[in-house]
Scaffold this motif. Structure first.
Motif, short mmCIF file in Angstrom:
data_model
loop_
_atom_site.label_atom_id
_atom_site.label_comp_id
_atom_site.label_asym_id
_atom_site.label_seq_id
_atom_site.Cartn_x
_atom_site.Cartn_y
_atom_site.Cartn_z
N LYS A 171 0.87 -1.18 0.00
CA LYS A 171 0.00 0.00 0.00
C LYS A 171 0.90 1.23 0.00
N VAL A 172 0.71 2.10 -0.97
CA VAL A 172 1.60 3.25 -1.17
C VAL A 172 0.85 4.55 -0.87
N TYR A 173 1.46 5.36 -0.01
CA TYR A 173 0.86 6.63 0.38
C TYR A 173 1.54 7.83 -0.31
N LYS A 174 2.83 7.66 -0.61
CA LYS A 174 3.60 8.79 -1.14
C LYS A 174 4.25 8.41 -2.46
N LYS A 175 4.34 9.39 -3.35
CA LYS A 175 4.92 9.17 -4.67
C LYS A 175 6.32 8.58 -4.58
N GLU A 176 7.11 9.04 -3.62
CA GLU A 176 8.50 8.58 -3.52
C GLU A 176 8.61 7.10 -3.12
N ASP A 177 7.52 6.51 -2.63
CA ASP A 177 7.54 5.10 -2.24
C ASP A 177 7.04 4.18 -3.35
N LEU A 178 6.59 4.75 -4.44
CA LEU A 178 5.97 3.96 -5.51
C LEU A 178 6.97 3.02 -6.17
N LYS A 179 8.17 3.51 -6.46
CA LYS A 179 9.17 2.69 -7.14
C LYS A 179 9.55 1.46 -6.32
N THR A 180 9.72 1.62 -5.01
CA THR A 180 10.07 0.49 -4.15
C THR A 180 8.97 -0.56 -4.16
N ALA A 181 7.72 -0.11 -4.10
CA ALA A 181 6.60 -1.04 -4.13
C ALA A 181 6.53 -1.79 -5.45
N ILE A 182 6.81 -1.10 -6.54
CA ILE A 182 6.82 -1.74 -7.86
C ILE A 182 7.92 -2.80 -7.92
N ASP A 183 9.09 -2.49 -7.38
CA ASP A 183 10.19 -3.46 -7.36
C ASP A 183 9.81 -4.71 -6.56
N ILE A 184 9.10 -4.54 -5.46
CA ILE A 184 8.66 -5.68 -4.63
C ILE A 184 7.71 -6.57 -5.43
N SER A 185 6.78 -5.96 -6.14
CA SER A 185 5.82 -6.73 -6.94
C SER A 185 6.51 -7.47 -8.07
N PHE A 186 7.50 -6.85 -8.68
CA PHE A 186 8.20 -7.49 -9.80
C PHE A 186 9.04 -8.69 -9.35
N LYS A 187 9.27 -8.83 -8.05
CA LYS A 187 9.95 -10.03 -7.55
C LYS A 187 9.05 -11.25 -7.63
N GLU A 188 7.72 -11.01 -7.67
CA GLU A 188 6.75 -12.11 -7.72
C GLU A 188 6.25 -12.37 -9.14
N ASP A 189 6.24 -11.34 -9.99
CA ASP A 189 5.66 -11.50 -11.32
C ASP A 189 6.25 -10.45 -12.26
N THR A 190 6.18 -10.72 -13.56
CA THR A 190 6.65 -9.76 -14.57
C THR A 190 5.55 -8.79 -14.97
N GLN A 191 4.36 -8.99 -14.43
CA GLN A 191 3.25 -8.08 -14.67
C GLN A 191 2.73 -7.61 -13.32
N ILE A 192 2.41 -6.32 -13.24
CA ILE A 192 1.81 -5.82 -12.00
C ILE A 192 0.58 -4.99 -12.33
N ILE A 193 -0.24 -4.84 -11.31
CA ILE A 193 -1.46 -4.05 -11.42
C ILE A 193 -1.47 -3.06 -10.25
N ILE A 194 -1.70 -1.80 -10.57
CA ILE A 194 -1.73 -0.75 -9.55
C ILE A 194 -3.16 -0.24 -9.47
N GLU A 195 -3.75 -0.33 -8.28
CA GLU A 195 -5.17 -0.03 -8.14
C GLU A 195 -5.42 1.09 -7.14
N GLU A 196 -6.50 1.81 -7.38
CA GLU A 196 -6.92 2.84 -6.43
C GLU A 196 -7.30 2.19 -5.10
N PHE A 197 -7.16 2.91 -4.03
CA PHE A 197 -7.56 2.46 -2.71
C PHE A 197 -9.07 2.64 -2.56
N LEU A 198 -9.76 1.55 -2.26
CA LEU A 198 -11.20 1.59 -2.01
C LEU A 198 -11.41 1.58 -0.50
N ASP A 199 -11.97 2.64 0.02
CA ASP A 199 -12.16 2.78 1.47
C ASP A 199 -13.56 2.34 1.83
N GLY A 200 -13.69 1.08 2.22
CA GLY A 200 -15.01 0.57 2.56
C GLY A 200 -14.91 -0.80 3.21
#
Length: 326
Positions: A171-200
């Protein structure tokens, strides 16, 4: 005549340990008056039958048989308890289809489709299924952080497209943390999906084929003690899983109708568990699991218990449905 049942467990992904636990529960709970269960461990370096003493017997991949004390053993049906690849993404289903051996759960195409979050959501959109706003990214593509944030906003979720059990998700709150999160996801798969936060309110809905009928199980409300329903919340007790969910009758009817519609639209069989979050009073689909956790503490077995279906009945029904559909 009792049927020989191969219980597949393990797998090639980060979820293999969870799969081993699910498979062990299936092995222990199968009705011995109907079935002879065999624990089959599937790993990249070996396919083996493991007996209760821990002895290993190689599986012949040409025909999926083994030899025990000089006697060849074949199987009447396969119970699939592999979470992730190759049990939840279509590979095992295709293999056993070629061998004409029944396997529990959905078919090859449905498994591959539901395992790929991006393709699943794109397929269901024309049928009126609501989902979160999303941005797709493949390994090696230029990462345009501004374009991502403009489309999905902050906070947002970065997920591995083809992974389960919350591996590769941040879960990413700040723009500067986006790249690190993307790198983490790419360790699991060569495709990633970035989704809006649904508050509910988040709910999990089990839908199964039971005695020839599609039924929706009691709904589970997910209340994570962490920032979201991550691995620790799912498997280390850091969440509340409340069944039945504390939602209005209107919410219940809406999400049950959506879950059943998805199951029937996709032509699913066997077990499924769909995750939703309510936004503006409407359920939005997050993902579908076609090989959900099967331990006593897992969500689908909890739901089945509330519906009066024991694990013995749940697993027996899965096998009988597979035999019938073959």
């Amino acid at each position: 005549m009792k049927k020989n049942i191969a219980i597949l467990m393990g797998g090639y992904s980060s979820e293999y340990q969870i799969s081993l636990k699910s498979g062990a529960v299936v092995y222990n709970m199968l009705d011995r008056s109907k079935y002879n269960p065999y624990s089959i461990h599937i790993f990249k370096d070996k396919w083996v039958y493991v007996d209760e003493s821990g002895n290993e017997y190689p599986i012949n991949k040409d025909n999926f048989t083994t030899v025990i004390d000089g006697q060849p053993i074949s199987f009447d049906c396969v119970f699939n308890a592999i979470h992730g690849s190759p049990g939840e993404d279509g590979y095992m289903q295709a293999y056993f289809n070629l061998l004409n051996i029944p396997i529990t759960g959905c078919s090859m195409y449905q498994a591959a489709l539901t395992f790929n979050k991006r393709d699943l959501l794109a397929t269901l959109k024309p049928f009126g299924i609501k989902t979160a706003e999303s941005f797709y990214l493949n390994l090696g593509e230029v990462i345009d952080e501004e374009a991502i944030i403009t489309k999905v906003g902050l906070p947002c979720f970065v997920k591995a497209n083809r992974a389960g059990s919350s591996y590769g998700i941040s879960k990413v709150y700040k723009k500067e943390d986006l790249k690190t999160a993307i790198d983490i996801s790419f360790k699991e798969d060569t495709q990633i999906i970035i989704e809006e936060f649904l508050d509910g309110t988040e709910v999990s809905v089990g839908v199964i084929s039971y005695k020839g009928e599609v039924i929706v199980l009691p709904i589970t409300e997910i209340v994570s003690e962490n920032d979201f329903f991550d691995y620790e919340a799912k498997y280390l007790g850091q969440s509340q899983e409340i069944t039945p969910a504390r939602i209005s009758k209107d919410y219940e009817n809406k999400v049950k109708a959506q879950a059943k519609k998805i199951y029937e639209t996709l032509g699913l069989t066997g077990f499924s568990r769909s995750e939703f979050i309510f936004k503006n009073d409407e359920p939005h689909l997050l993902e579908i699991n076609t090989v959900p956790g099967l331990t006593k503490e897992s969500i689908l077995p909890q739901q089945a218990a509330k519906a009066g279906i024991s694990l013995v009945d749940l697993f027996s029904n899965g096998i009988e449905e597979a035999l019938k559909n073959n």
